[in-house]
Design a protein around this motif. Sequence first.
Motif, PDB file in Angstrom:
ATOM      1  N   ARG A   1      27.358  14.663 -24.974  1.00 39.81           N
ATOM      2  CA  ARG A   1      27.049  13.359 -24.373  1.00 39.81           C
ATOM      3  C   ARG A   1      25.577  12.977 -24.525  1.00 39.81           C
ATOM      4  NH1 ARG A   1      26.789  14.160 -17.777  1.00 39.81           N
ATOM      5  NH2 ARG A   1      25.003  15.590 -17.795  1.00 39.81           N
TER       6      ARG A   1
ATOM      7  N   THR B   1      30.293  10.748 -18.883  1.00 34.23           N
ATOM      8  CA  THR B   1      29.218   9.754 -18.889  1.00 34.23           C
ATOM      9  C   THR B   1      29.745   8.489 -18.231  1.00 34.23           C
ATOM     10  OG1 THR B   1      27.542   8.695 -20.277  1.00 34.23           O
ATOM     11  CG2 THR B   1      29.782   8.770 -21.175  1.00 34.23           C
TER      12      THR B   1
ATOM     13  N   HIS C   1      12.365  -0.853 -34.132  1.00 37.73           N
ATOM     14  CA  HIS C   1      13.526   0.025 -34.312  1.00 37.73           C
ATOM     15  C   HIS C   1      14.324   0.050 -33.013  1.00 37.73           C
ATOM     16  CE1 HIS C   1      16.188   3.266 -34.941  1.00 37.73           C
ATOM     17  NE2 HIS C   1      15.507   4.136 -34.213  1.00 37.73           N
TER      18      HIS C   1
ATOM     19  N   ARG D   1      19.784   3.772 -19.025  1.00 33.86           N
ATOM     20  CA  ARG D   1      18.860   4.650 -19.764  1.00 33.86           C
ATOM     21  C   ARG D   1      18.516   4.125 -21.144  1.00 33.86           C
ATOM     22  NH1 ARG D   1      17.509   9.688 -16.971  1.00 33.86           N
ATOM     23  NH2 ARG D   1      18.673   9.397 -15.049  1.00 33.86           N
TER      24      ARG D   1
ATOM     25  N   ASN E   1      21.926   2.834 -31.645  1.00 32.70           N
ATOM     26  CA  ASN E   1      20.863   3.242 -32.559  1.00 32.70           C
ATOM     27  C   ASN E   1      21.484   3.472 -33.946  1.00 32.70           C
ATOM     28  OD1 ASN E   1      18.880   4.510 -34.028  1.00 32.70           O
ATOM     29  ND2 ASN E   1      18.288   5.935 -32.408  1.00 32.70           N
TER      30      ASN E   1
ATOM     31  N   ASN F   1      16.344   2.237 -28.180  1.00 34.57           N
ATOM     32  CA  ASN F   1      16.453   2.233 -26.722  1.00 34.57           C
ATOM     33  C   ASN F   1      15.655   1.036 -26.223  1.00 34.57           C
ATOM     34  OD1 ASN F   1      15.937   2.739 -23.956  1.00 34.57           O
ATOM     35  ND2 ASN F   1      16.177   4.946 -24.271  1.00 34.57           N
TER      36      ASN F   1
HETATM   37  O1  UT7 Z   1      15.889   6.740 -33.280  1.00 34.16           O
HETATM   38  C1  UT7 Z   1      14.710   7.452 -33.013  1.00 34.16           C
HETATM   39  C2  UT7 Z   1      14.908   8.580 -32.178  1.00 34.16           C
HETATM   40  N1  UT7 Z   1      15.607   8.480 -30.951  1.00 34.16           N
HETATM   41  C3  UT7 Z   1      15.080   7.919 -29.868  1.00 34.16           C
HETATM   42  O2  UT7 Z   1      14.107   7.192 -29.929  1.00 34.16           O
HETATM   43  C4  UT7 Z   1      15.660   8.295 -28.528  1.00 34.16           C
HETATM   44  C5  UT7 Z   1      14.562   8.678 -27.597  1.00 34.16           C
HETATM   45  N2  UT7 Z   1      14.993   9.187 -26.290  1.00 34.16           N
HETATM   46  C6  UT7 Z   1      15.675   8.440 -25.398  1.00 34.16           C
HETATM   47  O3  UT7 Z   1      16.005   7.294 -25.661  1.00 34.16           O
HETATM   48  C7  UT7 Z   1      15.962   9.035 -24.048  1.00 34.16           C
HETATM   49  O4  UT7 Z   1      15.209  10.210 -23.891  1.00 34.16           O
HETATM   50  C8  UT7 Z   1      17.467   9.345 -23.826  1.00 34.16           C
HETATM   51  C9  UT7 Z   1      18.242   8.051 -23.706  1.00 34.16           C
HETATM   52  C10 UT7 Z   1      18.002  10.161 -24.987  1.00 34.16           C
HETATM   53  C11 UT7 Z   1      17.660  10.133 -22.544  1.00 34.16           C
HETATM   54  O5  UT7 Z   1      17.125   9.424 -21.442  1.00 34.16           O
HETATM   55  P1  UT7 Z   1      16.249  10.192 -20.357  1.00 34.16           P
HETATM   56  O6  UT7 Z   1      15.891   9.216 -19.317  1.00 34.16           O
HETATM   57  O7  UT7 Z   1      15.121  10.858 -21.121  1.00 34.16           O
HETATM   58  O8  UT7 Z   1      17.293  11.220 -19.764  1.00 34.16           O
HETATM   59  P2  UT7 Z   1      17.219  12.818 -19.768  1.00 34.16           P
HETATM   60  O9  UT7 Z   1      17.398  13.354 -21.161  1.00 34.16           O
HETATM   61  O10 UT7 Z   1      16.005  13.216 -19.026  1.00 34.16           O
HETATM   62  O11 UT7 Z   1      18.501  13.187 -18.945  1.00 34.16           O
HETATM   63  C12 UT7 Z   1      18.603  12.862 -17.582  1.00 34.16           C
HETATM   64  C13 UT7 Z   1      19.905  13.400 -17.039  1.00 34.16           C
HETATM   65  C14 UT7 Z   1      20.166  14.853 -17.371  1.00 34.16           C
HETATM   66  O12 UT7 Z   1      20.788  15.429 -16.232  1.00 34.16           O
HETATM   67  P3  UT7 Z   1      19.937  16.348 -15.216  1.00 34.16           P
HETATM   68  O13 UT7 Z   1      19.442  17.491 -16.043  1.00 34.16           O
HETATM   69  O14 UT7 Z   1      18.833  15.457 -14.710  1.00 34.16           O
HETATM   70  O15 UT7 Z   1      20.949  16.708 -14.179  1.00 34.16           O
HETATM   71  C15 UT7 Z   1      21.172  14.811 -18.499  1.00 34.16           C
HETATM   72  O16 UT7 Z   1      22.023  15.939 -18.510  1.00 34.16           O
HETATM   73  O17 UT7 Z   1      20.986  12.669 -17.616  1.00 34.16           O
HETATM   74  C16 UT7 Z   1      21.965  13.600 -18.127  1.00 34.16           C
HETATM   75  N3  UT7 Z   1      22.602  12.978 -19.287  1.00 34.16           N
HETATM   76  C17 UT7 Z   1      23.655  12.144 -19.177  1.00 34.16           C
HETATM   77  N4  UT7 Z   1      24.354  11.718 -18.096  1.00 34.16           N
HETATM   78  C18 UT7 Z   1      25.361  10.870 -18.311  1.00 34.16           C
HETATM   79  C19 UT7 Z   1      22.264  13.069 -20.605  1.00 34.16           C
HETATM   80  N5  UT7 Z   1      23.093  12.309 -21.345  1.00 34.16           N
HETATM   81  C20 UT7 Z   1      23.962  11.735 -20.479  1.00 34.16           C
HETATM   82  C21 UT7 Z   1      25.032  10.842 -20.644  1.00 34.16           C
HETATM   83  N6  UT7 Z   1      25.689  10.440 -19.537  1.00 34.16           N
HETATM   84  N7  UT7 Z   1      25.404  10.364 -21.848  1.00 34.16           N
END
Ligand code: UT7
Length: 336
Positions: A159, A38, A259, A46, A289, A262
């Motif tokens: 991650r 990461t 909350h 993000r 979080n 993000n």
């Molecule tokens: O507390 C209440 C509940 N929780 C929340 O409210 C969290 C809600 N969700 C979020 O905040 C977001 O969905 C996340 C921050 C978890 C993820 O952000 P996103 O913009 O939805 O990213 P994504 O899951 O669509 O992932 C995009 C890409 C993926 O790669 P590919 O498939 O596009 O190649 C992931 O594999 O980012 C990759 N990825 C990472 N890359 C670097 C996922 N985690 C990481 C990481 N570092 N830590």
Amino acid sequence: MSATTPTRAGAPVRVAGLGVRLPDRVVTNDDLAKVLDTSDEWIRTRTGIRQRHVAAPGEATSDLAAAAATAALDDAGLTVADVTAIIVATTTPDHTIPGTAPLVAARLGSEAAAFDVNAACSGFIYGLRVAAGMSATGDGAVLVIGAETLTRVVDPTDRSVAVLFGDGAGAVVLVPDDTASFGPFSLGADGSEPSMLWTASGGTRRPVDAVVLEEGSHFLTMRGGDVYRNAVSRMAQGARTVLEEAGIGVEDVDLFVGHQANVRILDAVASRLGLPSERNHVAVDRHGNTSAASIPLALADARDQGRLHDGDTVLLAAFGAGLTWGAGLLTWKDTP
Ligand code: UT7
């Protein structure tokens, strides 16, 4: 300026004291990037998170909760003998049995009513709703603590979740006050799809065994995009409901303390409500979080930054696993 006719008043209760406990160890995004695939850039863009606090080995949820509660009582100028109930909002209890609140009560030297509320990241608002009702109907001073050690239930090699969570606790003491108002509240839940954000194993449905440990299904998993979309729509919906029921408009909100999962979710909720970004308080950058602890931690952070003034209308909103969500309105009163 009133937007609509009020349909529900808040409870005659105020926050008399606020206290926090954040573990000493701070883990930055760069620290995580040394052990995970990461980067600081990915995590910041993000989520808005720059760092999080992580509990020391052996430091559990009740340790953080008791410290935050002690600070809140000191802040209120009260002692634990004044408190009739202790509510701990947590989804990471010390033990499955008993609840964490009795452990905290014992640590504080209290035999008051003590029970946990588990509504995941919405737990603090659920706890406040219960406490406001208790305080307003004869129970006097009630402690509500949001406390979590989420880093204990996250796979440190995953991650997709390991970068998101932090540990900490925040507490408030509610006391009756005829000149104050806490509420209305709006709470909701939809448990039809728990796997959106859960620990699949480790409960009574599937107890921990060798297979569970091998597959790691006792760790928290999340469908991030689905959670994100639901968080934005449910928090905005809850916020609109309480504003409408209070008969006020978004222009009457002095500060939004949502909350802290993000910063993009907070921004999207504020934008849906038409709330200017300068009235949206952000602490997730420093805390990550912290689930049920995030709102009291953010509230205390806002006060430390001089952002809470006597008579201010504060909008609270949360969303979490379950799914659960909640919102509430608080009239901030400076302690006389
Ligand atoms: O507390 C209440 C509940 N929780 C929340 O409210 C969290 C809600 N969700 C979020 O905040 C977001 O969905 C996340 C921050 C978890 C993820 O952000 P996103 O913009 O939805 O990213 P994504 O899951 O669509 O992932 C995009 C890409 C993926 O790669 P590919 O498939 O596009 O190649 C992931 O594999 O980012 C990759 N990825 C990472 N890359 C670097 C996922 N985690 C990481 C990481 N570092 N830590």
